[in-house]
Motif scaffolding. Structure first.
Motif, PDB file in Angstrom:
ATOM      1  N   MET A  26      28.842  -5.855  30.173  1.00  0.00           N
ATOM      2  CA  MET A  26      28.384  -5.342  28.877  1.00  0.00           C
ATOM      3  C   MET A  26      28.014  -3.874  29.046  1.00  0.00           C
ATOM      4  N   THR A  27      28.574  -3.033  28.194  1.00  0.00           N
ATOM      5  CA  THR A  27      28.184  -1.623  28.155  1.00  0.00           C
ATOM      6  C   THR A  27      27.261  -1.427  26.965  1.00  0.00           C
ATOM      7  N   LEU A  28      26.031  -1.047  27.237  1.00  0.00           N
ATOM      8  CA  LEU A  28      25.055  -0.867  26.162  1.00  0.00           C
ATOM      9  C   LEU A  28      25.204   0.548  25.598  1.00  0.00           C
ATOM     10  N   LYS A  29      25.661   0.615  24.363  1.00  0.00           N
ATOM     11  CA  LYS A  29      25.904   1.908  23.723  1.00  0.00           C
ATOM     12  C   LYS A  29      24.742   2.274  22.800  1.00  0.00           C
ATOM     13  N   LYS A  30      24.854   3.418  22.166  1.00  0.00           N
ATOM     14  CA  LYS A  30      23.822   3.842  21.225  1.00  0.00           C
ATOM     15  C   LYS A  30      23.807   2.914  20.015  1.00  0.00           C
ATOM     16  N   ILE A  31      22.639   2.754  19.419  1.00  0.00           N
ATOM     17  CA  ILE A  31      22.502   1.912  18.230  1.00  0.00           C
ATOM     18  C   ILE A  31      23.323   2.527  17.093  1.00  0.00           C
ATOM     19  N   PRO A  32      24.106   1.731  16.370  1.00  0.00           N
ATOM     20  CA  PRO A  32      24.904   2.267  15.259  1.00  0.00           C
ATOM     21  C   PRO A  32      24.038   3.056  14.272  1.00  0.00           C
ATOM     22  N   LYS A  33      24.591   4.156  13.808  1.00  0.00           N
ATOM     23  CA  LYS A  33      23.833   5.077  12.966  1.00  0.00           C
ATOM     24  C   LYS A  33      23.253   4.392  11.729  1.00  0.00           C
ATOM     25  N   GLY A  34      24.065   3.592  11.054  1.00  0.00           N
ATOM     26  CA  GLY A  34      23.590   2.938   9.836  1.00  0.00           C
ATOM     27  C   GLY A  34      22.402   2.034  10.086  1.00  0.00           C
ATOM     28  N   GLU A  35      22.431   1.296  11.199  1.00  0.00           N
ATOM     29  CA  GLU A  35      21.327   0.410  11.544  1.00  0.00           C
ATOM     30  C   GLU A  35      20.058   1.200  11.837  1.00  0.00           C
ATOM     31  N   SER A  80      18.405   2.691   8.664  1.00  0.00           N
ATOM     32  CA  SER A  80      17.631   1.670   7.949  1.00  0.00           C
ATOM     33  C   SER A  80      16.325   1.364   8.659  1.00  0.00           C
ATOM     34  N   PHE A  81      16.372   1.300   9.991  1.00  0.00           N
ATOM     35  CA  PHE A  81      15.176   0.994  10.775  1.00  0.00           C
ATOM     36  C   PHE A  81      14.121   2.089  10.598  1.00  0.00           C
ATOM     37  N   ILE A  82      14.542   3.347  10.655  1.00  0.00           N
ATOM     38  CA  ILE A  82      13.603   4.465  10.501  1.00  0.00           C
ATOM     39  C   ILE A  82      12.982   4.450   9.104  1.00  0.00           C
ATOM     40  N   LYS A  83      13.829   4.286   8.076  1.00  0.00           N
ATOM     41  CA  LYS A  83      13.328   4.238   6.696  1.00  0.00           C
ATOM     42  C   LYS A  83      12.321   3.105   6.513  1.00  0.00           C
ATOM     43  N   GLU A 110      18.749  10.658   8.908  1.00  0.00           N
ATOM     44  CA  GLU A 110      19.983  11.203   9.471  1.00  0.00           C
ATOM     45  C   GLU A 110      19.716  12.509  10.213  1.00  0.00           C
ATOM     46  N   MET A 111      18.797  13.299   9.716  1.00  0.00           N
ATOM     47  CA  MET A 111      18.428  14.542  10.396  1.00  0.00           C
ATOM     48  C   MET A 111      17.812  14.250  11.759  1.00  0.00           C
ATOM     49  N   ILE A 112      16.919  13.274  11.811  1.00  0.00           N
ATOM     50  CA  ILE A 112      16.283  12.889  13.075  1.00  0.00           C
ATOM     51  C   ILE A 112      17.329  12.437  14.083  1.00  0.00           C
ATOM     52  N   LEU A 113      18.253  11.590  13.645  1.00  0.00           N
ATOM     53  CA  LEU A 113      19.292  11.077  14.545  1.00  0.00           C
ATOM     54  C   LEU A 113      20.242  12.176  14.995  1.00  0.00           C
ATOM     55  N   SER A 114      20.465  13.157  14.136  1.00  0.00           N
ATOM     56  CA  SER A 114      21.305  14.294  14.521  1.00  0.00           C
ATOM     57  C   SER A 114      20.625  15.121  15.614  1.00  0.00           C
TER      58      SER A 114
END
Length: 371
Positions: free
Chosen positions: A210-219, A222-225, A241-245
């Motif tokens: 299993m390769t653990l990748k970054k959490i999908p942006k959409g998920e 929603s989590f941050i909001k 989106e700004m934070i994730l960028s």
């Protein structure tokens, strides 16, 4: 309470996504199938294990073992004994059975003066003694009524032990167990692939991958909001989106930035507040970043700045990249990149589809860009 946790796990409400990975691990565990998990540092593999263990706590015994601080098979054995003791403390009947099981190894229980955590050391020193002691520890776990899950973090550390036969010894012990499933986690993909994917190594063909990748942006958006909303904090629509960028979607740096925004008691988050909080975090680490510049050679520093400016470099040896940043010859650049990867300053993603280089520390990357 701050909804963005950094070092601990308090339940699914504070855990973002990883639904697919969780289901895969649970399926492998229930079928006593071992799993090797590769991931970048601080991307969330420890939190994922704690989440999986939380879901298993009523049905299985769980043991988490971080062997990054270990430097020998003896220390590995002591760490394993300590982890078993924490899962089965001596005031419980199983704990007393464990103590009885290892009494010939003359166990000594101490309390770590700094952490306050119990530490178990076994009175063994010769390699032959250690090689006999490890099967005893695993045998005790294998005899329990409940199934046992053991997660060994930074598993690639065993390649640095002075003993020559560690992989073969562990593989021999593990393949004879019937009630234990293993999860091997590592943040050095190159070494983990060498252990599990080389036909010449003992662990070849013994695990799922299993390769653990970054959490999908959409998920993550929603989590941050939802997390900020749950504690009464409002924000402009584009803030998640700004934070994730700014953090490149990297789990630790995203959590850290959100953690600090909440800690500063900001009730309305706008672009200004995010940038000010990021600047504060970067400034806190500035002394460390200056030390990097002092410790690296001039060409290594120039290479680091080149990767920083691109954020993700897919073709580092292209003439376009080398000329753009004046990086000298291909051989010099290769040496500098290897040195920076070895120092864990730059991360080399070995993905078959799109291998690339990026700066490990996203706050360091932003600091260099600002410089």
């Amino acid at each position: 309470m701050n909804p963005f946790l950094l070092n601990n796990y308090l339940g699914p409400d504070y855990f973002c996504d990883r639904q697919e990975e969780t289901e895969i691990l649970l399926k492998n565990i229930h079928n006593l199938s071992n799993t090797a998990v590769f991931s970048q540092r601080r991307i969330g593999k420890t939190a994922l294990m704690k989440h999986v263990f939380y879901l298993l706590k009523k049905t299985q015994s769980t043991i988490y073992l971080d062997i990054f601080p270990t430097s020998s098979l003896k220390e590995f054995t002591d760490y394993l004994a300590t982890a078993i003791y924490k899962e089965f403390p001596i005031h419980k009947s199983i704990g007393r059975k464990f103590w009885e099981h290892i009494k010939l190894l003359r166990p000594v229980l101490k309390i770590n003066a700094l952490s306050g955590e119990p530490e178990l050391t076994l009175d063994i020193s010769q390699t032959e003694q250690i090689e006999k002691s490890l099967p005893q520890l695993f045998s005790f776990l294998d005899q329990q009524e409940k199934k046992v899950v053991i997660a060994i973090d930074e598993f690639q550390q065993i390649l640095l032990y002075p003993e020559k036969n560690v992989e073969a010894l562990l593989r021999t012990i593990i393949q004879n167990l019937h009630n234990i499933s293993f999860i091997f986690l590592g943040s050095d993909s190159r070494l983990m692939i060498e252990i599990f994917n080389s036909t010449k190594r003992p662990f070849y063909g013994s695990t799922n991958f299993m390769t653990l990748k970054k959490i999908p942006k959409g998920e993550y958006v929603s989590f941050i909001k939802n997390s900020f909303h749950a504690v009464g904090v409002k924000m402009d629509e584009k803030i998640p989106e700004m934070i994730l960028s700014l953090t490149c979607g990297h789990t630790y740096y995203t959590q850290r930035l959100c953690h600090e925004i909440y800690a500063d008691q900001i009730t309305l988050i706008r672009e200004k507040e995010v940038k000010e909080t990021l600047y504060k975090l970067v400034q806190q680490n500035e002394a460390v970043y200056f030390q990097y510049r002092n410790l690296l050679t001039k060409t290594q520093w120039k290479t680091l700045k080149a990767v920083t400016s691109e954020e993700m470099v897919y073709k580092p040896y292209s003439q376009e990249f080398i000329k753009k940043h004046d990086l000298g010859s291909t051989s010099t650049l290769k040496r500098n990149l290897e040195a920076l990867v070895d120092k864990a300053i730059i991360y080399h993603n070995l993905s078959v589809e799109e291998p690339y280089y990026e700066v490990e520390d996203k706050f360091l990357m932003r600091w260099l860009q600002n410089e």
